[in-house]
Design an enzyme around this catalytic site. Structure first.
Site, PDB file in Angstrom:
ATOM      1  N   ILE A 107      -4.813  36.289  -3.323  1.00  0.00           N
ATOM      2  CA  ILE A 107      -6.062  36.573  -2.610  1.00  0.00           C
ATOM      3  C   ILE A 107      -6.928  35.322  -2.710  1.00  0.00           C
ATOM      4  CG2 ILE A 107      -8.094  38.047  -2.452  1.00  0.00           C
ATOM      5  CD1 ILE A 107      -6.445  40.244  -3.822  1.00  0.00           C
ATOM      6  N   GLU A 108      -7.303  34.786  -1.583  1.00  0.00           N
ATOM      7  CA  GLU A 108      -8.086  33.548  -1.568  1.00  0.00           C
ATOM      8  C   GLU A 108      -9.386  33.773  -2.353  1.00  0.00           C
ATOM      9  OE1 GLU A 108     -10.948  31.018  -1.010  1.00  0.00           O
ATOM     10  OE2 GLU A 108     -11.121  32.643   0.469  1.00  0.00           O
ATOM     11  N   SER A 109      -9.717  32.824  -3.222  1.00  0.00           N
ATOM     12  CA  SER A 109     -10.741  33.068  -4.232  1.00  0.00           C
ATOM     13  C   SER A 109     -12.145  33.260  -3.656  1.00  0.00           C
ATOM     14  CB  SER A 109     -10.752  31.922  -5.248  1.00  0.00           C
ATOM     15  OG  SER A 109     -11.000  30.685  -4.613  1.00  0.00           O
ATOM     16  N   LYS A 110     -12.514  32.500  -2.624  1.00  0.00           N
ATOM     17  CA  LYS A 110     -13.857  32.686  -2.074  1.00  0.00           C
ATOM     18  C   LYS A 110     -13.969  34.034  -1.387  1.00  0.00           C
ATOM     19  CE  LYS A 110     -17.508  30.752   0.792  1.00  0.00           C
ATOM     20  NZ  LYS A 110     -17.934  29.647   1.686  1.00  0.00           N
ATOM     21  N   CYS A 170      -8.581  21.681  -5.780  1.00  0.00           N
ATOM     22  CA  CYS A 170      -8.414  22.723  -4.771  1.00  0.00           C
ATOM     23  C   CYS A 170      -7.793  22.103  -3.518  1.00  0.00           C
ATOM     24  CB  CYS A 170      -9.761  23.351  -4.442  1.00  0.00           C
ATOM     25  SG  CYS A 170      -9.701  24.499  -3.030  1.00  0.00           S
ATOM     26  N   ASP A 195     -10.426  21.614 -10.406  1.00  0.00           N
ATOM     27  CA  ASP A 195     -10.137  22.845 -11.136  1.00  0.00           C
ATOM     28  C   ASP A 195      -9.723  22.451 -12.551  1.00  0.00           C
ATOM     29  OD1 ASP A 195     -10.540  24.622  -8.960  1.00  0.00           O
ATOM     30  OD2 ASP A 195      -8.537  24.168  -8.202  1.00  0.00           O
ATOM     31  N   HIS A 225      -4.040  27.329  -8.366  1.00  0.00           N
ATOM     32  CA  HIS A 225      -3.761  27.510  -9.792  1.00  0.00           C
ATOM     33  C   HIS A 225      -2.361  28.080 -10.016  1.00  0.00           C
ATOM     34  CE1 HIS A 225      -8.029  27.193  -9.478  1.00  0.00           C
ATOM     35  NE2 HIS A 225      -8.363  27.752 -10.614  1.00  0.00           N
ATOM     36  N   GLU A 226      -2.034  29.111  -9.242  1.00  0.00           N
ATOM     37  CA  GLU A 226      -0.761  29.810  -9.440  1.00  0.00           C
ATOM     38  C   GLU A 226       0.424  28.868  -9.259  1.00  0.00           C
ATOM     39  OE1 GLU A 226      -3.732  32.743  -7.552  1.00  0.00           O
ATOM     40  OE2 GLU A 226      -3.215  30.620  -7.364  1.00  0.00           O
ATOM     41  N   ARG A 275     -15.036  29.394 -11.437  1.00  0.00           N
ATOM     42  CA  ARG A 275     -15.863  28.857 -10.351  1.00  0.00           C
ATOM     43  C   ARG A 275     -16.339  30.036  -9.537  1.00  0.00           C
ATOM     44  NH1 ARG A 275     -14.103  25.216  -6.342  1.00  0.00           N
ATOM     45  NH2 ARG A 275     -11.871  25.305  -6.750  1.00  0.00           N
TER      46      ARG A 275
END
Length: 276
Positions: A83-86, A184, A191, A223-224, A252
């Site tokens: 799931i895209e973080s923003k 990113c 990151d 990250h993953e 973040r």
């Protein structure tokens, strides 16, 4: 950049929506990044989860009184999507002015929405601030390799050829470093993270591991995928009987992401570090 990420809200100006809007969640298929690593959903050599911790979780009681808490979300490592973080943050913000009859209703809503986005069941735990305070700060296991005296000049891309081991010795040990940094792939923002390696296999040269970890410093990836790349490179080198790699990234936007990958069905603890 991941082909789907350019359509996400990451790196774009976004409206603050304060009432429940599940459509804000933006799933990104893992398949493209798996393919870069020579993997498919059917050939993953690891199991594990991505722990997401939300430190800006809030909603309304039926009386209109707000509540704040800390959310923990557990996404399976083999789920079809990240799931895209923003978008995750925007979705959680949409709960801020949304009333829920009780905490169980909120948990059920989060589980349904996040599981639909990830493509597999997502675990949800909501903790009070006092619970998290009582838990305290954790430390990574084993030996910290950050004080080793090494010369490093590779920062642009991961360099597995730097890794060395002694095939004549089989050992079991835990190592960690706080010098993990990547960027990113969409915004190029840094990151920061800490990474732990636990294995039984050919003796890994500690200095070479440190140089390899630092080679991620200007690398752009999620990250993953950074953790999965480290896992695969170490697995290829060490031919280990068992291997676990995980990273604890600095938050973040009120969210931290902590990918865990292992050959074992390990008992996982989601404990925050000093920088988190």
């Amino acid at each position: 950049m991941h082909p789907a990420a350019e359509h996400s809200p990451l790196g774009k100006s976004s409206e603050y929506i304060a009432t429940y809007t599940p459509s804000l969640l933006f799933p990104i298929p893992r398949a493209a990044k798996w393919a870069e690593l020579g993997l498919t959903a059917e050939t993953l050599p690891y199991q594990g989860v991505d722990f997401w911790n939300c430190f800006e979780l809030s909603w309304l009681l039926p009386s209109g009184k707000p509540v704040v808490a800390i959310g923990e979300f557990t996404i399976p490592a083999d789920s079809p999507n990240i799931i895209e973080s923003k978008s995750f943050k925007l979705y959680l913000n949409s709960l801020n002015q949304t009333p829920f009859p009780d905490r169980a209703s909120l948990v059920a809503t989060l589980q349904a929405d996040l599981s639909a986005a990830a493509g597999k069941p997502v675990g949800v735990r909501i903790r009070s601030l006092s619970d998290v305070e009582a838990e305290g700060i954790a430390a990574l296991p084993g030996v910290c390799i950050d004080e080793l005296d090494v010369s490093i000049n590779s920062y642009e891309t991961p360099r597995p050829e730097l890794l060395r081991c002694d095939d004549s010795r089989v050992i079991e040990e835990s190592l960690h470093s706080h010098l993990l940094k990547s960027n990113c792939p969409v915004t190029s923002q840094p990151d920061w993270g800490s990474v732990a390696v636990e294995y039984r296999g050919s003796a890994l040269d500690h200095a070479s591991l440190l140089a390899y970890i630092v080679s991620f410093r200007q690398h752009s990836d999620f990250h993953e995928q950074c953790v999965e790349r480290i896992f695969l490179d170490l697995q290829h080198l060490l031919k280990p009987e068992k291997l676990t790699v995980y990273a604890r990234y600095v938050r973040r936007g009120g969210l931290d992401i902590n990918p865990y990958r292992s050959t074992e069905a390990i008992s996982l603890e989601n404990r925050r570090l000093a920088r988190q």
